[in-house]
Write a protein that holds these residues in place. Sequence first.
Motif, short mmCIF file in Angstrom:
data_model
loop_
_atom_site.label_atom_id
_atom_site.label_comp_id
_atom_site.label_asym_id
_atom_site.label_seq_id
_atom_site.Cartn_x
_atom_site.Cartn_y
_atom_site.Cartn_z
N LEU A 55 -29.21 -32.37 -51.24
CA LEU A 55 -30.15 -31.21 -50.34
C LEU A 55 -30.65 -30.29 -51.14
N ALA A 56 -30.17 -29.87 -52.34
CA ALA A 56 -30.80 -29.20 -53.35
C ALA A 56 -32.19 -29.99 -53.89
N SER A 57 -32.00 -31.08 -54.09
CA SER A 57 -32.95 -32.02 -54.96
C SER A 57 -33.99 -32.04 -53.83
N LEU A 58 -33.54 -32.17 -52.66
CA LEU A 58 -34.60 -32.53 -51.52
C LEU A 58 -35.57 -31.31 -51.53
N LEU A 59 -35.02 -30.10 -51.68
CA LEU A 59 -36.09 -29.15 -51.46
C LEU A 59 -36.84 -28.60 -52.77
N GLN A 65 -41.02 -35.99 -50.46
CA GLN A 65 -42.01 -36.88 -50.23
C GLN A 65 -41.88 -38.18 -51.15
N ASP A 66 -40.91 -38.13 -52.09
CA ASP A 66 -40.50 -39.10 -53.11
C ASP A 66 -39.83 -40.34 -52.45
N PRO A 67 -40.00 -41.36 -52.16
CA PRO A 67 -39.37 -42.38 -51.72
C PRO A 67 -38.14 -42.84 -52.40
N SER A 68 -38.20 -42.55 -53.76
CA SER A 68 -37.07 -42.89 -54.60
C SER A 68 -35.90 -41.72 -54.50
N ASN A 69 -36.31 -40.71 -54.15
CA ASN A 69 -35.22 -39.63 -54.08
C ASN A 69 -34.03 -39.86 -52.98
N PRO A 70 -32.87 -39.82 -53.79
CA PRO A 70 -31.69 -40.50 -52.85
C PRO A 70 -31.66 -39.99 -51.38
N ALA A 71 -31.73 -38.64 -51.28
CA ALA A 71 -31.82 -38.20 -49.70
C ALA A 71 -32.85 -38.90 -48.92
N VAL A 72 -33.95 -39.09 -49.32
CA VAL A 72 -34.98 -39.75 -48.65
C VAL A 72 -34.52 -41.06 -48.54
N GLY A 108 -42.96 -31.88 -44.73
CA GLY A 108 -43.32 -30.95 -43.95
C GLY A 108 -42.35 -29.87 -43.51
N LEU A 109 -41.34 -30.31 -43.50
CA LEU A 109 -39.94 -29.30 -43.40
C LEU A 109 -39.85 -28.50 -44.55
N VAL A 110 -39.68 -29.01 -45.73
CA VAL A 110 -39.57 -28.08 -46.80
C VAL A 110 -40.92 -27.18 -47.15
N ASN A 111 -42.17 -27.54 -46.71
CA ASN A 111 -42.97 -26.87 -46.83
C ASN A 111 -43.03 -25.52 -45.92
N LYS A 112 -42.28 -26.02 -44.94
CA LYS A 112 -42.32 -24.74 -43.83
C LYS A 112 -41.00 -23.57 -44.61
N THR A 113 -40.09 -24.26 -45.00
CA THR A 113 -39.18 -23.35 -45.64
C THR A 113 -39.81 -22.57 -46.95
N ASN A 114 -40.50 -23.14 -47.56
CA ASN A 114 -41.12 -22.58 -48.72
C ASN A 114 -42.41 -21.56 -48.44
N ASP A 115 -42.76 -21.79 -47.15
CA ASP A 115 -43.97 -20.74 -46.93
C ASP A 115 -43.49 -19.53 -46.38
N PRO A 116 -43.67 -18.39 -47.13
CA PRO A 116 -43.50 -17.00 -46.74
C PRO A 116 -44.13 -16.45 -45.48
N ASN A 117 -45.05 -17.20 -45.13
CA ASN A 117 -45.60 -16.77 -43.80
C ASN A 117 -45.21 -17.43 -42.52
N SER A 176 -37.53 -23.73 -53.74
CA SER A 176 -37.35 -25.07 -54.24
C SER A 176 -37.10 -24.84 -55.78
N GLY A 177 -37.97 -24.04 -56.22
CA GLY A 177 -37.92 -23.65 -57.71
C GLY A 177 -36.36 -22.74 -57.89
N PHE A 178 -36.15 -21.92 -57.11
CA PHE A 178 -34.99 -21.24 -57.07
C PHE A 178 -33.73 -22.05 -56.83
N LEU A 179 -33.73 -23.05 -56.14
CA LEU A 179 -32.75 -23.85 -56.24
C LEU A 179 -32.51 -24.79 -57.27
N GLY A 180 -33.82 -25.28 -57.78
CA GLY A 180 -34.18 -25.93 -58.88
C GLY A 180 -33.39 -25.24 -60.13
N LYS A 181 -33.70 -24.01 -60.39
CA LYS A 181 -32.83 -23.38 -61.40
C LYS A 181 -31.51 -23.57 -61.53
#
Length: 185
Positions: A55-59, A65-72, A108-117, A176-181
């Motif tokens: 899940l963290a990787s997905l974010l 949007q990467d078809p090789s991502n295990p969650a995707v 699109g879902l990840v973009n919504k969670t990353n959009d501060p607006n 995503s950068g936050f979870l990536g760290k």
Amino acid sequence: MFEQLTQLVQQYGQEAVVKNDAIPNEHNEAVIEEAGNSIFSSLQKIASEGGVEKLASLLQGNNAQDPSNPAVQQITQQLTGSLGEKFGLNNSAAAGVAESLIPQILGGLVNKTNDPNDSFQITDLLGAITGGGAQSAGIMDAISKYGTQFGLDQNADGKLDMQDALAVTKSGGGISGFLGKLFGK
């Protein structure tokens, strides 16, 4: 969360489903609905199986949007099987729909969670996927517990919370950068 997911599925479903000759018009709505259900149930399954890293990787970045991502891949496979089973689509047609829809919708879902607006936040996503119970709290607790050790306490208050995530978001890293760290990616 399900409402936001449904909107994204309908938005991206026009091209992949409605304009797809392999899907009979009378099944368009049901296929779009199945895509949303499949994504939601797949995310729940990943969370219930302890797939915090998935899940963290997905974010992170464009991973959704990467078809090789295990969650995707996992979600795409589930939808492919479901479309074949429920609507009689051959494997090629079902895979084409799933491979077209899943990365766009998740992105699109990840973009919504990353959009501060946007009022939709990572805690909304985790709460919806995990049912808002102990598992969601456990994921957030793990992020809080280990995040301070990885220098994620952005406001130096001794705890890791949404204020720190917002500070990272404002600095351009996004959640995503936050979870990536946190997960070292």
